[in-house]
Design a protein around this motif. Structure first.
Motif, short mmCIF file in Angstrom:
data_model
loop_
_atom_site.label_atom_id
_atom_site.label_comp_id
_atom_site.label_asym_id
_atom_site.label_seq_id
_atom_site.Cartn_x
_atom_site.Cartn_y
_atom_site.Cartn_z
N SER A 247 0.85 -1.19 0.00
CA SER A 247 0.00 0.00 0.00
C SER A 247 0.89 1.24 0.00
CB SER A 247 -0.97 -0.01 1.18
OG SER A 247 -2.01 0.95 0.97
N ASP A 248 0.27 2.41 0.13
CA ASP A 248 0.96 3.67 -0.16
C ASP A 248 1.94 4.13 0.91
OD1 ASP A 248 -0.13 4.36 -2.75
OD2 ASP A 248 -2.05 4.65 -1.76
N HIS A 249 1.96 3.49 2.06
CA HIS A 249 2.97 3.82 3.06
C HIS A 249 4.38 3.50 2.58
CE1 HIS A 249 2.69 -0.48 3.34
NE2 HIS A 249 3.79 -0.49 4.05
N TYR A 250 4.48 2.56 1.66
CA TYR A 250 5.75 1.93 1.31
C TYR A 250 6.79 2.93 0.85
CZ TYR A 250 9.04 -1.17 -1.10
OH TYR A 250 10.18 -1.81 -1.52
N TRP A 251 6.41 3.82 -0.08
CA TRP A 251 7.40 4.73 -0.65
C TRP A 251 7.83 5.79 0.36
CZ3 TRP A 251 9.88 2.77 -4.32
CH2 TRP A 251 9.25 1.95 -5.27
N PHE A 252 6.97 6.11 1.32
CA PHE A 252 7.37 7.06 2.36
C PHE A 252 8.47 6.46 3.24
CE2 PHE A 252 3.39 8.78 0.97
CZ PHE A 252 3.54 10.15 1.11
N SER A 253 8.35 5.19 3.54
CA SER A 253 9.41 4.53 4.31
C SER A 253 10.74 4.59 3.58
CB SER A 253 9.03 3.07 4.58
OG SER A 253 7.94 2.98 5.45
N HIS A 254 10.70 4.45 2.25
CA HIS A 254 11.92 4.52 1.46
C HIS A 254 12.55 5.91 1.49
CE1 HIS A 254 12.58 0.75 -0.95
NE2 HIS A 254 11.49 0.46 -0.25
N HIS A 255 11.73 6.91 1.83
CA HIS A 255 12.25 8.27 1.97
C HIS A 255 12.43 8.65 3.44
CE1 HIS A 255 12.01 9.79 -2.26
NE2 HIS A 255 11.23 8.74 -2.37
N GLN A 256 12.59 7.63 4.29
CA GLN A 256 12.89 7.81 5.71
C GLN A 256 11.79 8.57 6.47
OE1 GLN A 256 15.76 8.31 3.38
NE2 GLN A 256 15.74 6.09 3.79
N VAL A 257 10.56 8.46 6.00
CA VAL A 257 9.43 9.00 6.74
C VAL A 257 8.84 7.87 7.59
CG1 VAL A 257 7.13 10.02 6.59
CG2 VAL A 257 8.89 10.69 4.94
N PRO A 258 8.78 8.02 8.91
CA PRO A 258 8.19 6.96 9.75
C PRO A 258 6.75 6.70 9.31
CG PRO A 258 9.33 8.59 11.10
CD PRO A 258 9.27 9.16 9.71
N SER A 259 6.44 5.46 8.96
CA SER A 259 5.15 5.16 8.33
C SER A 259 4.63 3.80 8.74
CB SER A 259 5.29 5.17 6.79
OG SER A 259 5.93 6.34 6.34
N ILE A 260 3.30 3.71 8.88
CA ILE A 260 2.64 2.43 9.07
C ILE A 260 1.41 2.37 8.18
CG2 ILE A 260 3.42 2.06 11.45
CD1 ILE A 260 0.62 3.01 12.38
N PHE A 261 0.96 1.16 7.95
CA PHE A 261 -0.26 0.89 7.18
C PHE A 261 -1.16 0.04 8.06
CE2 PHE A 261 -1.56 -2.53 3.84
CZ PHE A 261 -2.88 -2.16 3.91
N ILE A 262 -2.39 0.49 8.25
CA ILE A 262 -3.37 -0.24 9.08
C ILE A 262 -4.49 -0.77 8.20
CG2 ILE A 262 -5.07 -0.04 10.94
CD1 ILE A 262 -3.37 2.16 12.17
#
Length: 412
Positions: free
Chosen positions: A359-374
Motif C-alpha cells: 500500500s501507499d505507506h511503502y514509498w514514504f518509508s523509502h524516503h525515511q518518513v516513519p510510516s505504518i499501514f493499518i
C-alpha cells in the motif's frame, strides 16, 4: 425559561449529531454508479478526485502550496470500456462471476476451436504442422493442489499465451486488477465451477483500449498548526473501475479508508492540533502504487518535517482485529497503539507485520518518513471482485479505529 432550555437542548443535540462521524454515507456515495468503480473508464478516477476536492473544501481543509488540491501525474493503463462476452459453445458466461479477463489482455472478436493442453502434450502440438490460427488453448488446473505443478502450469501458460489466446480454468478465486501494458493476445480466467461440460468452441467479444500517459491525480489538503512539523493521514481513492459491463465497487478497498480519512479530516478541522495534519488521497494505487511513488519523488512539502504517516487501506471490518504493517520497523508507534488499545479495548487483537510494498505507506518509508499501514481483519472476504460493495460491508468497527487513530495522533 422552559422554551429557552428546550432550544439549548435542541442546539446542543444538533451540534453533537453534526460532529458524529458518518462512515456509510461516504462509502455508499463512492460505490455508486456515478463513479464507475473509481477507475479509468468514463473518467471514474477524475469524478472521484473532483468529489474529494469538493469535500476537502466543505471540511475547510487548505490546499498545500497552490490554489487547488490536485497533484497531477501520468500513468499507462489498459482498459475495457465496452461490454465483454465469453461463450463456451452456446453457454454465455457471466463476467466477474464466471470469468475475468487478464488485465493486460488485448481485445478480439472471433470464434475459436479449443485445444486442450497439459504438461505432457504441449510440445507435440507446437511441433506439428497443423494450422492453429483459429485455435484457443485451454489449460485446466482445477483440482491440482501441488504447488510445484501449478508453478509449471503458470510457466506453460506464459509460453503459450505468446502464441495463442488462452483459457485458464482453475479453482482459485477470481480476482481482477489493473495493468499498465497491453499484451498481444487475450487470456481469460474461468472459475472451474462454471465449466461442468466439455466444450469445443469459444466465442470471445472483447475490446480493450490502451491509454498511454493518462493524466490522473493525487488529492491533498491540510489542517494547519502553529508548528512546522506534520503528520500525514493517507488513503487511496482509486479502484479497479469497469471490466466491460461489470463494475468493481471497491467498498472495503478502499472507499472505507477514504471515508475514515474524511471523517478524521472533519474532526481535526474542528479540533486543530499544534502541528499540521495533512490528508492525502492517492490515485493509481491499484496501478502499482503510482500516486504515492510520484508524490514521494515530487513532494509538495519537505518530507523531513513529517513526524509520522498513517496509511488507511481496507478498514471496513475489524471483528477479528487490525493489522499494522511496518510495525517491526516502527515498533515504538506500534507499542503505543497497543497500549491505547489495551486501555480502551477497541479491538480484540492487533497483529504486527514487517514491511511490505502492499500500500501507499511503502514509498514514504523509502524516503525515511516513519510510516505504518493499518487494515482490519475479519468479516466479508470480497476483494478485487464485484462483491466488494457497500451493501454488504459491515463498517462495524470503523468508528473504533477512528477513535484509536485520534488517541494515537493526539499523543504526538
Amino acid at each position: 425559561m422552559i422554551r429557552f432550555f428546550l432550544l439549548l437542548t435542541f442546539l446542543f443535540s444538533f451540534e453533537v449529531q453534526s460532529q458524529t462521524p458518518n462512515f456509510s454515507r461516504y462509502v455508499d456515495t463512492l460505490c455508486s454508479n456515478y463513479f464507475m468503480g473509481r477507475g479509468y473508464v468514463n473518467d471514474g478516477h477524475l469524478k472521484t478526485a473532483n468529489f474529494l476536492e469538493e469535500k476537502f473544501k466543505e471540511i475547510n481543509l487548505k490546499p498545500l502550496g497552490n490554489r487547488n488540491f490536485f497533484q497531477y501525474f501520468n500513468i499507462d493503463v489498459n482498459t475495457f470500456p465496452y461490454p465483454v462476452e465469453v461463450k463456451l459453445d452456446n453457454k454465455t458466461l457471466i463476467p466477474g462471476i464466471d470469468f475475468v479477463i487478464a488485465p493486460e489482455s488485448r481485445g478480439t472478436k472471433a470464434t475459436y476451436n479449443v485445444l486442450n493442453a497439459n504438461l505432457n502434450n504441449w510440445r507435440s502440438f507446437l511441433n506439428s504442422k497443423k494450422d492453429f490460427r483459429e485455435t484457443i488453448v485451454s489449460l485446466d488446473v482445477s483440482g491440482i493442489l501441488d504447488r510445484d505443478t501449478i508453478s509449471m502450469y503458470n510457466e506453460l501458460r506464459n509460453i503459450l499465451n505468446k502464441i495463442f489466446p488462452v483459457l485458464w480454468i482453475s479453482d482459485e478465486k477470481l480476482e481482477w486488477s489493473i495493468a499498465e501494458k497491453s499484451s498481444n493476445l487475450p487470456l481469460i480466467k474461468i472459475a472451474s465451477k462454471s465449466v461442468n461440460f466439455d466444450f469445443s468452441t469459444v466465442h470471445l467479444d472483447i475490446e480493450n483500449k490502451f491509454q498511454k500517459s493518462l493524466k490522473t491525480q493525487n488529492v491533498l489538503g491540510m489542517v494547519s498548526g502553529s508548528r512546522k512539523k506534520s503528520i500525514i493521514i493517507s488513503a487511496h481513492y482509486d479502484h479497479l473501475g469497469m471490466m466491460g459491463q461489470v463494475k468493481f465497487p471497491g467498498a472495503n478497498d478502499n472507499a472505507s479508508g477514504v471515508s475514515l480519512l474524511l471523517n478524521l479530516a472533519s474532526h481535526y478541522s474542528k479540533n486543530p492540533l499544534k502541528y499540521n495534519i495533512i490528508f492525502i488521497c492517492f490515485g493509481a494505487e491499484e496501478a502499482g502504487l503510482k500516486g504515492s511513488k510520484y508524490f514521494t519523488d515530487h513532494p509538495t512539502f519537505d518530507l523531513k518535517k513529517v513526524s509520522f504517516l498513517i496509511n488507511l487501506d481496507i478498514v471496513g471490518t475489524g471483528e477479528e482485529g487490525i493489522v499494522i504493517v511496518n510495525a517491526l520497523e516502527e515498533n515504538k508507534a506500534a507499542k503505543k497503539i497497543g497500549e491505547i488499545n489495551t486501555r480502551l479495548n477497541y479491538f480484540k487483537k492487533i497483529k504486527i507485520r514487517g514491511q511490505s510494498p502492499n500500500s501507499d505507506h511503502y514509498w514514504f518509508s523509502h524516503h525515511q518518513v516513519p510510516s505504518i499501514f493499518i487494515y482490519t481483519m475479519g468479516g466479508i472476504q470480497a476483494y478485487h471482485d464485484p462483491l466488494d460493495k457497500s451493501e454488504t460491508l459491515p463498517l462495524n468497527k470503523i468508528e473504533d479505529l477512528y477513535h484509536l487513530i485520534i488517541d494515537f495522533v493526539n499523543g504526538f
